[in-house]
Design a protein around this motif. Structure first.
Motif, PDB file in Angstrom:
ATOM      1  N   VAL A 187       0.912  -1.199  -0.095  1.00 46.30           N
ATOM      2  CA  VAL A 187       0.105  -0.038  -0.167  1.00 46.30           C
ATOM      3  C   VAL A 187       0.936   1.296   0.120  1.00 46.30           C
ATOM      4  O   VAL A 187       1.852   1.177   0.562  1.00 46.30           O
ATOM      5  CB  VAL A 187      -0.978   0.071   1.263  1.00 46.30           C
ATOM      6  CG1 VAL A 187      -1.748   1.358   1.319  1.00 46.30           C
ATOM      7  CG2 VAL A 187      -1.812  -1.346   1.274  1.00 46.30           C
ATOM      8  N   ASP A 188       0.687   2.190  -0.871  1.00 49.89           N
ATOM      9  CA  ASP A 188       1.618   3.491  -1.092  1.00 49.89           C
ATOM     10  C   ASP A 188       3.071   3.163  -1.307  1.00 49.89           C
ATOM     11  O   ASP A 188       3.720   3.332  -0.627  1.00 49.89           O
ATOM     12  CB  ASP A 188       1.399   4.521   0.054  1.00 49.89           C
ATOM     13  CG  ASP A 188       1.746   5.776  -0.169  1.00 49.89           C
ATOM     14  OD1 ASP A 188       2.282   6.032  -1.349  1.00 49.89           O
ATOM     15  OD2 ASP A 188       1.702   6.540   0.829  1.00 49.89           O
ATOM     16  N   GLU A 229       1.351  -3.080  -5.927  1.00 50.50           N
ATOM     17  CA  GLU A 229       0.561  -1.962  -5.274  1.00 50.50           C
ATOM     18  C   GLU A 229      -0.728  -2.247  -5.379  1.00 50.50           C
ATOM     19  O   GLU A 229      -1.660  -2.536  -6.242  1.00 50.50           O
ATOM     20  CB  GLU A 229       0.876  -0.623  -5.867  1.00 50.50           C
ATOM     21  CG  GLU A 229       0.334   0.364  -4.742  1.00 50.50           C
ATOM     22  CD  GLU A 229       0.869   1.775  -4.912  1.00 50.50           C
ATOM     23  OE1 GLU A 229       0.790   2.818  -4.020  1.00 50.50           O
ATOM     24  OE2 GLU A 229       1.526   2.267  -6.039  1.00 50.50           O
ATOM     25  N   LYS A 250      -4.601  -1.333  -3.398  1.00 49.95           N
ATOM     26  CA  LYS A 250      -5.395  -0.308  -2.722  1.00 49.95           C
ATOM     27  C   LYS A 250      -5.252  -0.367  -0.884  1.00 49.95           C
ATOM     28  O   LYS A 250      -5.184   0.445  -0.324  1.00 49.95           O
ATOM     29  CB  LYS A 250      -6.772  -0.229  -2.997  1.00 49.95           C
ATOM     30  CG  LYS A 250      -7.514   1.004  -2.678  1.00 49.95           C
ATOM     31  CD  LYS A 250      -9.109   1.355  -3.406  1.00 49.95           C
ATOM     32  CE  LYS A 250      -9.647   2.465  -2.345  1.00 49.95           C
ATOM     33  NZ  LYS A 250     -10.844   2.604  -3.110  1.00 49.95           N
ATOM     34  N   LYS A 251      -5.514  -1.652  -0.663  1.00 52.74           N
ATOM     35  CA  LYS A 251      -5.885  -2.055   0.928  1.00 52.74           C
ATOM     36  C   LYS A 251      -5.412  -3.262   1.156  1.00 52.74           C
ATOM     37  O   LYS A 251      -5.597  -4.329   0.314  1.00 52.74           O
ATOM     38  CB  LYS A 251      -7.186  -1.755   1.187  1.00 52.74           C
ATOM     39  CG  LYS A 251      -7.395  -1.822   2.866  1.00 52.74           C
ATOM     40  CD  LYS A 251      -9.055  -1.458   2.848  1.00 52.74           C
ATOM     41  CE  LYS A 251      -9.259  -1.920   4.296  1.00 52.74           C
ATOM     42  NZ  LYS A 251     -10.682  -2.002   4.495  1.00 52.74           N
TER      43      LYS A 251
END
Length: 149
Positions: free
Chosen positions: A98-99, A128, A130-131
């Motif tokens: 994430v990020d 990557e 999102k969650k």
């Protein structure tokens, strides 16, 4: 599961995984497949010990991203060793982030602590998402290990 496969569980935690119908790792012949999953329930994740290659400790999600990543890799080590393998047997890593932009340098710093010299595992990394399974997680690690009979 076929007769050539054996589920691998952290000591005393098999019932927790069976409740949800999955194994944290499966040994099949000379291979070990390590899941990188964490259930969304905070309570369940806290109780998982060395399974679930994510940065969740006894007090919940580790807030410092670098410390969280280190814990995820420590859990990977513990589960591979519980199955009779070593980190040197890992032939493939899959990492979910994430990020990633914010944590890329910390990730490679920590990964290189655990995989410090060749031969390095093949890596499908820097995926990557999102969650992940719990709020605050920044990394999940899955792996495949190989140890000839």
């Amino acid at each position: 599961m076929n007769s050539h496969s054996t589920a691998v569980f952290p000591a005393g935690q098999q019932a927790k995984f069976e409740r949800f119908g999955y194994s944290p790792a499966v040994r099949s012949g000379p291979f070990l497949f390590v899941a990188g999953a964490c259930r969304p329930s905070t309570r369940d994740c806290h109780d998982r010990g060395p399974s679930g290659q994510v940065g969740v400790g006894p007090e919940g999600v580790v807030e410092d991203p670098e410390a969280q990543m280190r814990l995820a890799f420590q859990k990977l080590v513990a589960l591979t060793e519980a199955a009779g393998f070593s980190l040197g047997d890992v032939v493939e890593l899959r990492t979910f982030h994430v990020d990633m932009d914010a944590h890329e340098a910390a990730f490679f710093k920590v990964k290189n602590e655990f995989f410090a010299k060749p031969p390095y595992p093949a890596m499908t990394g820097l995926i990557e998402v999102k969650k992940l399974g719990m709020q605050g997680l920044v990394l999940e690690v899955a792996a495949t290990a190989y140890r000839p009979a």
